[in-house]
Design an enzyme around this catalytic site. Structure first.
Site, PDB file in Angstrom:
ATOM      1  CE1 TYR A 156       0.594   0.678   4.460  1.00 32.96           C
ATOM      2  CE2 TYR A 156      -0.757  -1.302   4.661  1.00 32.96           C
ATOM      3  CZ  TYR A 156       0.105  -0.361   5.222  1.00 32.96           C
ATOM      4  OH  TYR A 156       0.467  -0.463   6.542  1.00 32.96           O
ATOM      5  CE  LYS A 171       6.096   0.084   6.349  1.00 30.63           C
ATOM      6  NZ  LYS A 171       7.361  -0.537   6.765  1.00 30.63           N
TER       7      LYS A 171
END
Ligand code: HXC
Ligand code: NAP
Length: 292
Positions: A156, A171
């Site tokens: 994701y 991330k």
């Protein structure tokens, strides 16, 4: 050959010194163990020194290798510099940094305090930045030309994900940093790559992402086309390859290891999987008849 088999040849990491953040538990511990089995000297770091010491002792006994436990909260640059110095003092050089430490929990975003959001960004993005900057500057200053950084992101990082928004944002930042520095610091001989794992059961992740009976309600294996979750050794095999000299020409890459999970969610008609085999005769007939 089973997918849980150890992949690289013995001593593939002999002579390498590897620092694994968050190496005391979960996937970090599994990767650390395999690096040691392949001959690397390792240092594991996180906030909980007792946990690190227990892990280091267990892994040294199991593998016969060397594992140095060093306490460090990656959110704090001073602590990262001190951790780096401790490891240099002990081992002389560091060749590889594995940015694996992370924080995460599921929550509707509107329930998050500003500090809750910051906490995840600080561990994941700022922590990766702190370690990368401290280690990278040292490699540049000492003209060490084999520095290798491997970052653990998740799928994701590019799709985004509801209910883990701080983690998704952080991330994504780590992924951008991986690709950016793969180009900018290649002139110093450094390589930057990332791994994007799908579901790999660990206590740390499952307690925070599938708490209580969510584990039974949402069987993660069902979301994966290959109908299973990941085995730690599969991830360790990939990580060992990406930090080894066998991958010397791989730079700026993110490798997904998720059994096809994120693509299943992405493909427009992937949901047709639910149509029973017998129904396809009727459907085909209907489609053909529409020509008339
Ligand atoms: C809402 C929460 C919360 C929750 C904490 N907070 N838990 N808010 N819902 N469930 C808030 C707190 O109230 C506080 O805000 C702020 O977050 C910081 O919390 P602390 O407990 O003080 O932080 P800290 O002790 O630093 O702990 C960090 C942590 C914790 C992230 C909250 O869970 C942790 O230590 N995690 C490390 C390991 C981990 O998360 N592993 C899983 C990685 S899994 P206020 O405003 O009250 O001060 C992963 C997988 C991704 O990344 C992909 C899977 C497929
Ligand atoms: P985990 O066992 O909870 O690992 C997280 C580690 O990070 C812990 O060892 C923790 O140790 C350390 N850590 C947390 N905050 C820290 C801080 N401020 N400073 C230093 N260390 C800190 O979970 P995991 O599942 O193995 O996750 C490992 C990595 O894989 C993470 O990057 C995660 O995002 C990624 N990932 C996991 C999955 C999965 O399915 N498991 C999927 C995709 C990606 P302390 O608590 O001792 O500090």
């Amino acid at each position: 050959m089973p997918h849980t088999k150890k992949m690289l040849q013995p001593n593939a990491l002999k002579g390498k010194t590897i620092v694994i953040t968050g190496g005391g538990s979960g996937l970090g511990k599994s990767m650390t163990k395999y690096f040691m089995e392949l001959g690397a000297k390792v240092a594991i770091t996180s906030r909980n020194l007792d946990k690190l010491k227990t892990t280091a002792t267990a892994l040294e006994t199991e593998t016969g290798g060397m594992c140095l436990p060093v306490q460090c909260d990656v959110r704090n640059y001073n602590e990262v510099e001190a951790m780096h110095k401790t490891i240099i003092d002990a081992y002389g050089t560091i060749d590889i940094l594995l940015n694996n430490a992370a924080g995460n929990f599921i929550s509707p975003t509107e329930r998050l305090s500003a500090n809750a959001f910051d906490t995840i960004i600080d561990i994941v993005l700022k922590g990766t930045k702190n370690c990368t900057l401290a280690f990278g500057k040292h490699w540049i200053d000492t003209k060490q030309s084999n520095g290798t950084v491997l970052n653990i992101v998740t799928t994701y990082a590019w799709t985004g994900s509801a209910y883990v928004v701080p983690s998704a944002a952080a991330k994504a930042g780590v992924l951008a940093m991986t690709r950016s520095l793969a180009v900018e610091w290649a002139k110093y001989g450094m390589r930057f790559n990332a791994i994007a794992p799908g579901p790999f059961p660990t206590k740390g992740a499952w307690d925070r992402l599938l708490p209580g009976n969510l584990k039974d309600k949402f069987d993660m294996a069902k979301k994966v086309p290959l109908k299973r979750v990941g085995e730690h050794q599969e991830l360790a095999n990939l990580a060992a390859y990406l930090v080894s000299d066998f991958s010397a020409y791989i730079n700026g890459e993110v490798i997904t290891i998720d059994g096809g999970e994120w693509l299943k969610g992405a493909g427009e008609f992937n949901l047709l999987e639910d149509i029973p085999k017998e129904m396809w005769d009727q459907l085909e007939a209907k489609i053909r008849s529409s020509k008339k």
